[in-house]
Design an enzyme around this catalytic site. Sequence first.
Site, PDB file in Angstrom:
ATOM      1  N   HIS A  35       1.085  -0.728  -0.047  1.00 43.54           N
ATOM      2  CA  HIS A  35       0.117   0.159   0.169  1.00 43.54           C
ATOM      3  C   HIS A  35       1.092   1.168  -0.072  1.00 43.54           C
ATOM      4  O   HIS A  35       0.435   1.969  -0.673  1.00 43.54           O
ATOM      5  CB  HIS A  35      -0.658   0.394   1.219  1.00 43.54           C
ATOM      6  CG  HIS A  35      -2.135   1.189   1.345  1.00 43.54           C
ATOM      7  ND1 HIS A  35      -1.841   2.466   1.485  1.00 43.54           N
ATOM      8  CD2 HIS A  35      -3.237   1.068   1.072  1.00 43.54           C
ATOM      9  CE1 HIS A  35      -3.237   2.727   1.049  1.00 43.54           C
ATOM     10  NE2 HIS A  35      -3.654   2.344   1.358  1.00 43.54           N
ATOM     11  N   ARG A  36       1.765   1.191   0.889  1.00 42.58           N
ATOM     12  CA  ARG A  36       2.497   2.884   1.028  1.00 42.58           C
ATOM     13  C   ARG A  36       1.993   4.052   1.340  1.00 42.58           C
ATOM     14  O   ARG A  36       2.940   4.145   0.931  1.00 42.58           O
ATOM     15  CB  ARG A  36       3.124   2.335  -0.352  1.00 42.58           C
ATOM     16  CG  ARG A  36       4.621   1.367  -0.421  1.00 42.58           C
ATOM     17  CD  ARG A  36       4.851   1.560  -2.385  1.00 42.58           C
ATOM     18  NE  ARG A  36       5.988   2.646  -1.891  1.00 42.58           N
ATOM     19  CZ  ARG A  36       5.935   3.350  -2.928  1.00 42.58           C
ATOM     20  NH1 ARG A  36       5.610   2.777  -4.309  1.00 42.58           N
ATOM     21  NH2 ARG A  36       6.890   4.015  -2.718  1.00 42.58           N
ATOM     22  N   ASP A  37       0.911   4.256   1.804  1.00 40.50           N
ATOM     23  CA  ASP A  37       0.310   5.078   2.546  1.00 40.50           C
ATOM     24  C   ASP A  37      -1.286   4.708   3.634  1.00 40.50           C
ATOM     25  O   ASP A  37      -1.731   5.088   3.449  1.00 40.50           O
ATOM     26  CB  ASP A  37      -0.496   5.965   1.308  1.00 40.50           C
ATOM     27  CG  ASP A  37      -0.227   7.314   1.053  1.00 40.50           C
ATOM     28  OD1 ASP A  37      -0.089   7.603   2.532  1.00 40.50           O
ATOM     29  OD2 ASP A  37      -1.612   8.360   0.456  1.00 40.50           O
ATOM     30  N   VAL A  38      -1.046   4.079   4.108  1.00 37.57           N
ATOM     31  CA  VAL A  38      -1.088   3.696   5.209  1.00 37.57           C
ATOM     32  C   VAL A  38      -1.042   5.143   6.367  1.00 37.57           C
ATOM     33  O   VAL A  38      -0.354   5.446   6.643  1.00 37.57           O
ATOM     34  CB  VAL A  38      -0.804   2.040   6.398  1.00 37.57           C
ATOM     35  CG1 VAL A  38      -1.778   1.871   6.832  1.00 37.57           C
ATOM     36  CG2 VAL A  38      -0.973   1.037   4.959  1.00 37.57           C
ATOM     37  N   ASN A  42      -7.336   6.933   5.001  1.00 36.62           N
ATOM     38  CA  ASN A  42      -7.162   5.838   4.168  1.00 36.62           C
ATOM     39  C   ASN A  42      -8.163   5.033   4.393  1.00 36.62           C
ATOM     40  O   ASN A  42      -7.720   3.586   3.654  1.00 36.62           O
ATOM     41  CB  ASN A  42      -5.495   6.143   3.697  1.00 36.62           C
ATOM     42  CG  ASN A  42      -4.930   6.970   2.629  1.00 36.62           C
ATOM     43  OD1 ASN A  42      -6.490   7.464   2.027  1.00 36.62           O
ATOM     44  ND2 ASN A  42      -3.746   6.904   2.224  1.00 36.62           N
TER      45      ASN A  42
END
Length: 152
Positions: A35-38, A42
């Site tokens: 994911h890299r944007d937890v 979100n």
Amino acid sequence: MWGVTTWNQLLKICHGAACGLNYLHDPVMHQRVLHRDVKSSNIFLDENLTAKISDFGLSQIGLTNQQYTYHVSNVVDVYSFGVVLLEVICERHCFEYCNGELKILVSLWKELYEEDKIDDIVSNNLKEQMDMDSCKTFFNIAYQCLNRDRKE
């Protein structure tokens, strides 16, 4: 998530989000989603308060045989999820602006945990609904997520 009022609802949401991340990282799957944007913004909730991970704009797809790429990125997702858990139990974001400067609260929260002072930062609303053993277990899980050592 701050509109959710009960401890049990928050636990259900956090469990759902953890299951979602586990599914994305599952080594049994043909491809893994990193994911890299937890972050808390979100994680969406449906009408039944079921957690839905959203915003895959920074995500990467990795094949299951790309072990090292997975581990490096996975550490970031797990760390970020630990921050989300701390935001949940504190019922506040992990940052604040003070005199025009951005102040990150994660290191303070970790320090208070290490000094066994989690009662100082847990939301008063949640303190009334939970026993301290439950709170300590939740905080311990969040704290473990903040470990940047992949082996841990």
